[in-house]
Each structure stands twice: as C-alpha cells, then as structure tokens.
Design a protein around this motif. Structure first.
Motif, PDB file in Angstrom:
ATOM      1  N   GLU A  80     -50.567 -25.743 -51.467  1.00 40.54           N
ATOM      2  CA  GLU A  80     -51.543 -24.685 -51.189  1.00 40.54           C
ATOM      3  C   GLU A  80     -50.859 -23.421 -50.674  1.00 40.54           C
ATOM      4  OE1 GLU A  80     -51.876 -27.860 -49.765  1.00 40.54           O
ATOM      5  OE2 GLU A  80     -53.223 -28.529 -51.364  1.00 40.54           O
ATOM      6  N   LYS A  81     -49.883 -23.585 -49.780  1.00 39.45           N
ATOM      7  CA  LYS A  81     -49.170 -22.430 -49.236  1.00 39.45           C
ATOM      8  C   LYS A  81     -48.314 -21.757 -50.305  1.00 39.45           C
ATOM      9  CE  LYS A  81     -49.036 -23.872 -44.402  1.00 39.45           C
ATOM     10  NZ  LYS A  81     -48.184 -24.326 -43.299  1.00 39.45           N
ATOM     11  N   GLU A  84     -50.747 -19.764 -52.398  1.00 41.41           N
ATOM     12  CA  GLU A  84     -51.288 -18.615 -51.669  1.00 41.41           C
ATOM     13  C   GLU A  84     -50.250 -17.505 -51.532  1.00 41.41           C
ATOM     14  OE1 GLU A  84     -51.838 -16.022 -48.412  1.00 41.41           O
ATOM     15  OE2 GLU A  84     -50.644 -17.807 -48.028  1.00 41.41           O
ATOM     16  N   ARG A  88     -50.606 -13.912 -53.547  1.00 41.49           N
ATOM     17  CA  ARG A  88     -50.720 -12.691 -52.741  1.00 41.49           C
ATOM     18  C   ARG A  88     -49.548 -11.733 -53.000  1.00 41.49           C
ATOM     19  NH1 ARG A  88     -48.850 -12.700 -47.536  1.00 41.49           N
ATOM     20  NH2 ARG A  88     -49.300 -14.916 -47.419  1.00 41.49           N
TER      21      ARG A  88
END
Length: 195
Positions: A80-81, A84, A88
């Motif tokens: 998930e990180k 993300e 971004r």
C-alpha cells in the motif's frame, strides 16, 4: 523525498519510427493494460498513428528520472505504501512535466508533445461513457500508444534503464515524454528545467 534528473535526445522521425516502433508487439501489451479503451490518450487511438507522426520531422525524447531518497525507500515497506508513494510522486512530476511540454508547444511553432502513460486530467475519462474528451487542448497521447519500445528508447537514447516496482520501491522511476517538431531545435532544449 524525491529529486529529478532530466535527459534529452532527438532523432529524425523516419529513423525513430524505423528503429523503435513495433505496433503489433507493443499494442498486445497495451491490450492487457486497464487503461486500454478507457482513456482518450491510450489505444486504440482514434487517429492514424503513422499519419500523425509523419506530419513532423523531429522527435525530442525527454526522460525524467524520479529518484527516491533512502528514507523514502525505507518508508515504502508495504504494498500500500509503495503504491501511495509511487502514485503521488509520479503524478506530481508528470503534471509539472506535462505543463512544461504544453508551454514548449506554445513557444515552438508546429510542435506537439506526447506524454508518459495515460492521461489523468479528469477524475473519470469521458471515453468510458463514449463521450468526447473534455480537455482536448491539454490531453496528449501517450508515447507508448504509438507502439514504441520505451525500454530500448530510454536505454539507447537516454542511457537510463527502466526500473519497476516489485516488492519494494525502486531507486527511481522514469517518465518519458516527447516533443514532435517540424524544424530542428538545435540545442534549445539542452538546459531545460522540468522540475
């Protein structure tokens, strides 16, 4: 979190097409992508790619390495990180790069840019609803939608090896845009500031 390095190289369009385009091979990859037939910037294109390209004489490849610092790579310790941070950071750099390319188009007569990957100007592309592009003045086709071998282009023209995320954030990603022109720009893009 990130810093960037920009590399630029150019070729005449006929040589570029001959050396790097293989529509059959790379369109097969595009068909596997979730953007296929859902974004106006992505295949299947509603234009004749060959005719579009042959309206120009030169292609300037602009590669931007988005390089992560050690701390950011360590922080990306889950799927998930990784997703993300990747989304971004790449979206931020891509938006700035796209703005710069549109600015160059306005400064350079008879030029148009091609973008990295799909267009994300709108929350939901109108193509999903079989409607025309809402922002055609800003939407640019992706370089890969013309069937170009991006791995060979970045390796041979920019001396950059493409990196991909597997189980960790890579050292860097590379965004590849292009500027198509009718006339040679000489050294005009040599010291271009992208980010």
């Amino acid at each position: 979190m990130v810093h960037t390095v920009t590399k630029i190289n150019s070729l005449q369009i006929p040589e570029f097409i001959k050396k790097y385009q293989n529509q059959e091979k790379f369109m097969a990859f595009c068909k596997e992508c979730p953007n296929y037939n859902t974004l106006w910037s992505c295949p299947p294109l509603r234009i004749d790619a060959t005719q579009f390209l042959q309206a120009f004489n030169y292609i300037y490849i602009i590669g931007v390495k988005v390089i992560y610092d050690t701390e950011t790579i360590k922080l990306a310790n889950t799927a998930e990180k990784i997703k993300e941070i990747t989304t971004r950071s790449l979206r931020e750099v891509k938006n700035k790069l796209s703005d710069k390319m549109l600015s160059l188009e306005s400064e350079i007569p008879d030029s148009i840019s091609l973008a990295s990957g799909g267009c994300y100007l709108c929350e939901r592309c109108k193509r999903r609803d079989n409607l025309p592009c809402k922002q055609p003045e800003k939407m640019r086709y992706s370089l890969d939608s013309f069937g170009f071998d991006l791995t060979a282009i970045t390796s041979e023209l920019l001396q950059i090896d493409l990196k991909w995320s597997k189980n960790s954030l890579p050292e860097y990603y590379t965004l590849i845009h292009a500027l198509l022109t009718k006339k040679s720009l000489g050294t005009r893009l040599e010291n271009i500031e992208i980010y």
